[in-house]
Design an enzyme around this catalytic site. Structure first.
Site, mmCIF file in Angstrom:
data_model
loop_
_atom_site.group_PDB
_atom_site.id
_atom_site.type_symbol
_atom_site.label_atom_id
_atom_site.label_comp_id
_atom_site.label_asym_id
_atom_site.label_seq_id
_atom_site.Cartn_x
_atom_site.Cartn_y
_atom_site.Cartn_z
ATOM 1 N N GLU A 226 0.870 -1.177 0.000
ATOM 2 C CA GLU A 226 0.000 0.000 0.000
ATOM 3 C C GLU A 226 0.901 1.219 0.000
ATOM 4 O O GLU A 226 1.450 1.598 1.041
ATOM 5 C CB GLU A 226 -0.929 -0.017 1.220
ATOM 6 C CG GLU A 226 -1.883 -1.191 1.248
ATOM 7 C CD GLU A 226 -2.833 -1.229 0.075
ATOM 8 O OE1 GLU A 226 -2.955 -0.209 -0.637
ATOM 9 O OE2 GLU A 226 -3.460 -2.272 -0.153
ATOM 10 N N CYS A 260 -1.719 9.221 2.496
ATOM 11 C CA CYS A 260 -1.315 8.647 1.206
ATOM 12 C C CYS A 260 -2.316 8.946 0.099
ATOM 13 O O CYS A 260 -1.950 8.919 -1.087
ATOM 14 C CB CYS A 260 -1.107 7.141 1.335
ATOM 15 S SG CYS A 260 -2.558 6.226 1.890
#
Length: 480
Positions: A226, A260
């Site tokens: 991720e 993110c």
């Protein structure tokens, strides 16, 4: 100030040497009980939920200590609440997820029963970043437990206060044969990445993700990465600029943009640049009326990250970019507070245009045609998120159909991650694999095909020698 690693160097070395032993202990415990029941898994999840609720205030306090300034409300809605919601969602659906799936055997294999059974993988490794250390440790752990696994957590060395509370929380729920918690610096993370886990999940930067993948490769450890990248926000000509700002600003302000999936840059009609700057400044002032003194606005995690952002800002300024801070004062170096800065006329060579920003800097890139804007996105590495601000159904369909990103939100930012019943994951440079929801359960499970025949079987009809009339008839029937 940067947070020191939790362990002293000699302690770190000792733990590093014992990592394989701790993994071996977990694998041995898994082999002794390889298929936890539905009741056992739900009981663990229930205990984890109660422990998390009991520790929510200490966690918020610890997060504020680690950051220097972080709103308790931000920590509750972005770190604690998603975990509670995920546990509730998982417990309601876990029975159905665990049930074997009946599949069609086909005429060639008849008579037979074919099923797919979902087995725990074994021991899952989880490497946790510093930006949301509660959600990004407990979130994957919840899914791993739901799939019946045991786990090892590598917590970030930059959140020592939060780590201490997490350790207290988790040891009240799990014993040493169910969960191992590791802390330490980059060397510890490298040693952790090289362990032969049954699956390894890493959340962090693309650069470090490459190192994790390289460390896992000799063991052929399956990976979920991720990562991040530069997530664009495309404002279409039909969208009022003030509305676009209202829909996207929270996604860039929460945790001071250290997310993110935060919007990394904005593509907007050339004629709307000045209007966007005015609307963004006005909206930020409304959300944070005291500017950097607003208790709801967060600090940058440590000196290293703060100096990186300030350095990129100064580099862009020296290269001819125009800086548009959204508060005055715009910086507080002693407290690592940095107001949002909108940047225009930024040369492409600047770091702020090349690297994931992960902070409150926001380049504005004007376009003359939508085709030009879409091409700009398509020519760059595929991002973790793509945001489209438009009420035009045809454009919404076009961008959804033709663009590639880990996820997408239309007329919103950030909240696509909060949906429990969907996968979350990147594509290309922004990651690989999924977790969250049912897809997370599948990621941490082995989908095993089981074919069962009874007393009668047709399998012997295709055995050698291969010149029988039945074999010729079968080939003639199926090869058509």
């Amino acid at each position: 100030m940067g947070a020191a690693p939790f362990h002293h160097p000699e302690d770190t070395q000792a733990i590093k040497l014992s990592l394989p032993d701790q993994l071996a202990r977990l694998k041995q415990a898994y082999m002794a009980h390889p298929m936890p029941t539905l009741a056992e898994r739900k009981a663990q999840l229930g205990k984890l939920k109660q422990a998390l609720l009991a520790h929510k205030q200490p966690l918020c306090k610890a997060l504020a200590e680690d950051y220097g300034q972080r709103s308790h409300y931000d920590s509750l809605i972005a770190d604690v609440l998603p975990c509670i919601m995920q546990i509730n969602y998982t417990q309601k659906r876990l029975k159905r997820w665990m049930q074997p799936h009946r599949r069609h055997a086909g005429l060639l294999l008849a008579p037979a029963r074919v099923e797919v059974h979902f087995q725990p993988l074994g021991v899952v490794g989880i490497i946790v970043p510093w930006n949301f250390p509660v959600m990004l440790s407990l979130g994957p752990l919840i899914t791993a437990i739901a799939a019946g696994n045991r786990a090892m957590l590598k917590l970030s060395e930059f959140t020592p206060h939060t780590n201490a509370v997490l350790r207290s929380l988790l040891t009240s729920v799990f014993d040493d044969n169910e969960l191992v918690i590791i802390e330490g610096d980059a060397q510890m993370a490298a040693a952790f990445s090289s362990l032969p886990f049954d699956h390894l999940l890493f959340t962090g930067s693309t650069q470090v993700g490459k190192l994790v993948m390289a460390a896992a490769a000799p063991q052929l450890t399956p990976l979920t990465l991720e990562l991040g990248g530069k997530s664009p926000c495309l404002i279409a000509p039909d969208m009022p600029v003030a509305t676009a700002v209202e829909r996207m600003i929270f996604g860039k302000s929460l945790n001071a943009g250290q997310i993110c999936v935060a919007p990394d840059y904005v593509l907007l009609p050339r004629a709307e640049v000045d209007n966007f700057i005015a609307a963004y400044r006005a909206r930020f002032a409304r959300l944070y009326p005291k500017g950097l003194a607003s208790p709801d606005y967060g600090a940058i995690i440590n000196d290293r990250q703060y100096q990186r952002l300030v350095g990129w800002l100064e580099e862009a300024n020296q290269a001819g970019a125009q800086l548009h801070p959204c508060a005055s004062p715009a910086r507080d170096d002693s407290r690592r507070l940095l107001a949002p800065h909108l940047l225009t006329e930024v040369p492409e060579r600047c770091q702020v245009m090349q690297q994931e920003i992960f902070g409150p800097l926001l380049p504005l890139i004007p376009y003359d045609t939508l085709e030009e804007a879409l091409a700009y996105v398509a020519e760059r590495p595929r991002p973790l998120a793509l945001y489209l601000m438009s009420f035009d159904p045809e454009l919404q369909a076009k961008v959804t159909r033709e663009s590639h990103s880990g996820g997408m939100a239309i007329n919103e930012s950030l909240f696509q991650v909060a949906a429990d019943d969907v996968p979350f994951g990147g594509i290309g440079a922004s990651g690989m694999g999924h977790y969250h929801g049912h897809e997370g359960f599948l990621t941490f499970s082995k989908a095993k095909t089981v074919l069962t025949r009874g007393k009668f079987t047709t399998g012997s009809l295709i055995h050698p020698p291969y010149k029988g009339w039945i074999q010729k008839l079968m080939l003639a029937f199926f090869l058509r």
